[in-house]
Every structure is written in C-alpha cells, then in structure tokens.
Write an enzyme that holds these catalytic residues in place. Structure first.
Site, PDB file in Angstrom:
ATOM      1  N   ARG A 191      -1.754 -14.199   4.874  1.00 43.79           N
ATOM      2  CA  ARG A 191      -2.402 -13.438   5.953  1.00 43.79           C
ATOM      3  C   ARG A 191      -1.643 -13.592   7.278  1.00 43.79           C
ATOM      4  NH1 ARG A 191      -7.097 -10.834   4.448  1.00 43.79           N
ATOM      5  NH2 ARG A 191      -7.978 -10.845   6.536  1.00 43.79           N
ATOM      6  N   THR A 236      -5.168  -6.941  10.915  1.00 43.76           N
ATOM      7  CA  THR A 236      -5.464  -5.640  10.292  1.00 43.76           C
ATOM      8  C   THR A 236      -4.929  -4.481  11.136  1.00 43.76           C
ATOM      9  OG1 THR A 236      -7.530  -6.682   9.572  1.00 43.76           O
ATOM     10  CG2 THR A 236      -7.351  -4.292   9.279  1.00 43.76           C
ATOM     11  N   PHE A 292     -15.442   3.707   6.927  1.00 46.44           N
ATOM     12  CA  PHE A 292     -14.108   4.156   6.534  1.00 46.44           C
ATOM     13  C   PHE A 292     -13.866   4.077   5.020  1.00 46.44           C
ATOM     14  CE2 PHE A 292     -13.910  -0.305   7.925  1.00 46.44           C
ATOM     15  CZ  PHE A 292     -13.423  -0.918   6.772  1.00 46.44           C
ATOM     16  N   HIS A 305      -2.259  -5.412   1.619  1.00 50.09           N
ATOM     17  CA  HIS A 305      -3.554  -6.083   1.453  1.00 50.09           C
ATOM     18  C   HIS A 305      -3.286  -7.517   1.044  1.00 50.09           C
ATOM     19  CE1 HIS A 305      -7.465  -7.260  -0.162  1.00 50.09           C
ATOM     20  NE2 HIS A 305      -6.772  -7.766  -1.162  1.00 50.09           N
ATOM     21  N   LYS A 324       0.814  -1.218   0.000  1.00 47.59           N
ATOM     22  CA  LYS A 324       0.000   0.000   0.000  1.00 47.59           C
ATOM     23  C   LYS A 324       0.857   1.282   0.000  1.00 47.59           C
ATOM     24  CE  LYS A 324      -3.998  -2.189   2.274  1.00 47.59           C
ATOM     25  NZ  LYS A 324      -4.931  -2.135   3.420  1.00 47.59           N
ATOM     26  N   TYR A 364     -12.459  -2.110  -3.849  1.00 45.36           N
ATOM     27  CA  TYR A 364     -12.956  -2.165  -2.472  1.00 45.36           C
ATOM     28  C   TYR A 364     -14.483  -2.060  -2.393  1.00 45.36           C
ATOM     29  CZ  TYR A 364      -8.374  -2.128  -0.133  1.00 45.36           C
ATOM     30  OH  TYR A 364      -7.140  -2.465   0.353  1.00 45.36           O
ATOM     31  N   GLU A 415      -9.632 -10.942  -7.422  1.00 46.30           N
ATOM     32  CA  GLU A 415      -8.685  -9.829  -7.240  1.00 46.30           C
ATOM     33  C   GLU A 415      -7.504  -9.957  -8.197  1.00 46.30           C
ATOM     34  OE1 GLU A 415      -9.866  -9.013  -2.549  1.00 46.30           O
ATOM     35  OE2 GLU A 415      -7.849  -9.712  -3.017  1.00 46.30           O
ATOM     36  N   ARG A 431       2.662  -6.191   9.325  1.00 45.85           N
ATOM     37  CA  ARG A 431       1.929  -5.078   9.937  1.00 45.85           C
ATOM     38  C   ARG A 431       2.508  -4.724  11.310  1.00 45.85           C
ATOM     39  NH1 ARG A 431      -3.877  -7.158   7.617  1.00 45.85           N
ATOM     40  NH2 ARG A 431      -4.056  -5.722   5.852  1.00 45.85           N
ATOM     41  N   ASN A 476      -2.042   0.337   6.721  1.00 47.41           N
ATOM     42  CA  ASN A 476      -1.466  -0.881   7.284  1.00 47.41           C
ATOM     43  C   ASN A 476      -0.618  -1.679   6.296  1.00 47.41           C
ATOM     44  OD1 ASN A 476      -3.547  -1.812   5.751  1.00 47.41           O
ATOM     45  ND2 ASN A 476      -4.622  -2.877   7.401  1.00 47.41           N
TER      46      ASN A 476
HETATM   47  P1  ATP Z   1      -7.046  -6.136   3.536  1.00 46.78           P
HETATM   48  O1  ATP Z   1      -8.399  -6.411   2.921  1.00 46.78           O
HETATM   49  O2  ATP Z   1      -6.482  -4.768   3.163  1.00 46.78           O
HETATM   50  O3  ATP Z   1      -6.064  -7.251   3.339  1.00 46.78           O
HETATM   51  P2  ATP Z   1      -8.055  -6.956   6.065  1.00 46.78           P
HETATM   52  O4  ATP Z   1      -8.700  -8.069   5.324  1.00 46.78           O
HETATM   53  O5  ATP Z   1      -7.137  -7.284   7.210  1.00 46.78           O
HETATM   54  O6  ATP Z   1      -7.221  -6.041   5.111  1.00 46.78           O
HETATM   55  P3  ATP Z   1     -10.603  -5.580   5.991  1.00 46.78           P
HETATM   56  O7  ATP Z   1     -11.569  -5.700   7.101  1.00 46.78           O
HETATM   57  O8  ATP Z   1     -10.837  -6.302   4.710  1.00 46.78           O
HETATM   58  O9  ATP Z   1      -9.145  -5.935   6.580  1.00 46.78           O
HETATM   59  O10 ATP Z   1     -10.444  -4.016   5.688  1.00 46.78           O
HETATM   60  C1  ATP Z   1      -9.878  -3.583   4.471  1.00 46.78           C
HETATM   61  C2  ATP Z   1      -8.970  -2.393   4.728  1.00 46.78           C
HETATM   62  O11 ATP Z   1      -9.757  -1.294   5.175  1.00 46.78           O
HETATM   63  C3  ATP Z   1      -7.946  -2.600   5.858  1.00 46.78           C
HETATM   64  O12 ATP Z   1      -6.772  -3.250   5.457  1.00 46.78           O
HETATM   65  C4  ATP Z   1      -7.661  -1.179   6.253  1.00 46.78           C
HETATM   66  O13 ATP Z   1      -6.767  -0.546   5.327  1.00 46.78           O
HETATM   67  C5  ATP Z   1      -9.029  -0.521   6.115  1.00 46.78           C
HETATM   68  N1  ATP Z   1      -9.741  -0.544   7.394  1.00 46.78           N
HETATM   69  C6  ATP Z   1     -10.291  -1.621   8.026  1.00 46.78           C
HETATM   70  N2  ATP Z   1     -10.857  -1.281   9.197  1.00 46.78           N
HETATM   71  C7  ATP Z   1     -10.644   0.060   9.330  1.00 46.78           C
HETATM   72  C8  ATP Z   1     -10.977   1.027  10.327  1.00 46.78           C
HETATM   73  N3  ATP Z   1     -11.633   0.660  11.413  1.00 46.78           N
HETATM   74  N4  ATP Z   1     -10.587   2.303  10.105  1.00 46.78           N
HETATM   75  C9  ATP Z   1      -9.914   2.657   8.991  1.00 46.78           C
HETATM   76  N5  ATP Z   1      -9.570   1.802   8.001  1.00 46.78           N
HETATM   77  C10 ATP Z   1      -9.919   0.523   8.174  1.00 46.78           C
HETATM   78 MG    MG Z   2      -9.881  -7.762   3.564  1.00 45.09          MG
END
Ligand code: ATP
Ligand code: MG
Length: 140
Positions: free
Chosen positions: A87, A93, A59, A117, A11, A51, A128, A104, A114
């Site tokens: 993962r 996350t 968010f 992805h 990212k 997304y 994806e 992370r 973070n």
């Molecule tokens: P990713 O999909 O990026 O691999 P993830 O699966 O761990 O991450 P998701 O729940 O899919 O997490 O959320 C997607 C992305 O949205 C997160 O990686 C983060 O960048 C952002 N995000 C998630 N929760 C929050 C939050 N509470 N506040 C701000 N941004 C968030």
């Molecule tokens: Mg995710």
C-alpha cells in the site's frame, strides 16, 4: 517483521497504457516478489463479487464497468509486511494525494482509474488471493 502475501491487481487503465512492466518494477524495487501472476479479462460477475464490499457505495457501478473495460493482471506479492508495504508502494487512492514516487502518483489517471489494487488487511489478502488463485498456482 513478518513474511506475508498480499493480493494485487494491475487495473485496466494501466494495461491499456502498457505499464505492466513499470508497475511490477515498482513492486520489485520496493522489496516485494511476484509469486503468482496471470493476465485475465474479468467477467462482470467476477468484478461484482470481488468488489461486493463496496456494493452500497455510489461509485460501485462505475467501478465494476471500469474493472471489466480491459484486461487486468492479478498477482500475489510476497515480502516482509507485504500488505502494508504494497500500500505504501501504491500510494493513496487519490493520485493527487499519493506520495511522490508511488505508483498512483506516477501513473494513476484519477481516483477511480488508479492503476492498482492492493489488499488492505491479512483477512482480505487471504480471501482475495483465494478468489483468483489455487494454492498450487503460487510458487514462493
Ligand atoms: P483498492 O481497494 O483498489 O486497493 P483503496 O483501498 O485505496 O483501493 P477503496 O476505498 O477500497 O480504495 O476503493 C476501491 C476502489 O474504488 C478504488 O481503488 C477506486 O478505484 C474506486 N474508488 C474509490 N473511491 C472512489 C470515488 N470517490 N470515485 C470513484 N471511484 C472510487
Ligand atoms: Mg480497498
């Protein structure tokens, strides 16, 4: 054990801090192989499309703004159980909850910014990968 492919994004918070190599080293040390890679600057349309699953979350706007704030590196990673393995290598996350040694834990700035992805299931990995790569771009 099954040989899988997963989709990864390094990212903008990580490309800005020149951490691309350190993050790829974590994937490789963790047993994954980079089988496709490109550095791109996502358009707003691409980020919103990618997304779309999060479009109703509070968010979403912040997430899209962040993902287009600088270049990203999109990759296909291959290995045994690559989706779950990636993962684990990424960590939770929220960097405060991420396991020691994970990407992370070491590099992420916040729950939003973070660093990486990773796909969360075989179906999302397939979709994806296809969002960013043609089959001929992937060389195993
Ligand atoms: P990713 O999909 O990026 O691999 P993830 O699966 O761990 O991450 P998701 O729940 O899919 O997490 O959320 C997607 C992305 O949205 C997160 O990686 C983060 O960048 C952002 N995000 C998630 N929760 C929050 C939050 N509470 N506040 C701000 N941004 C968030
Ligand atoms: Mg995710």
């Amino acid at each position: 054990m099954v040989l899988e492919r997963t989709f990864s994004i390094i990212k903008p918070d990580a490309t800005r801090r020149n951490l691309t190599g350190k993050i790829i080293a974590k994937f490789e040390e963790g047993g994954l192989r980079v089988v496709a890679s490109k550095r791109i600057h996502m358009t707003r349309k691409q980020a919103e499309g990618f997304y779309a699953v999060h479009k109703d979350r509070p968010f979403f706007g912040e997430l899209v703004d962040f993902m287009i704030s600088g270049p990203v590196v999109v990759q296909v990673l291959e290995g045994q159980n690559a989706i779950a393995r990636n993962r684990e290598i990424m960590g939770a996350t929220d960097p405060k909850k991420a396991a020691p040694g994970s990407i992370r834990a070491e590099f992420a700035e916040s729950i939003g910014e973070n660093s990486v992805h990773g796909s969360d299931a075989p179906e999302t990995a397939k979709d994806e990968i296809a969002f960013f790569f043609a089959g001929s771009d992937i060389v195993g």
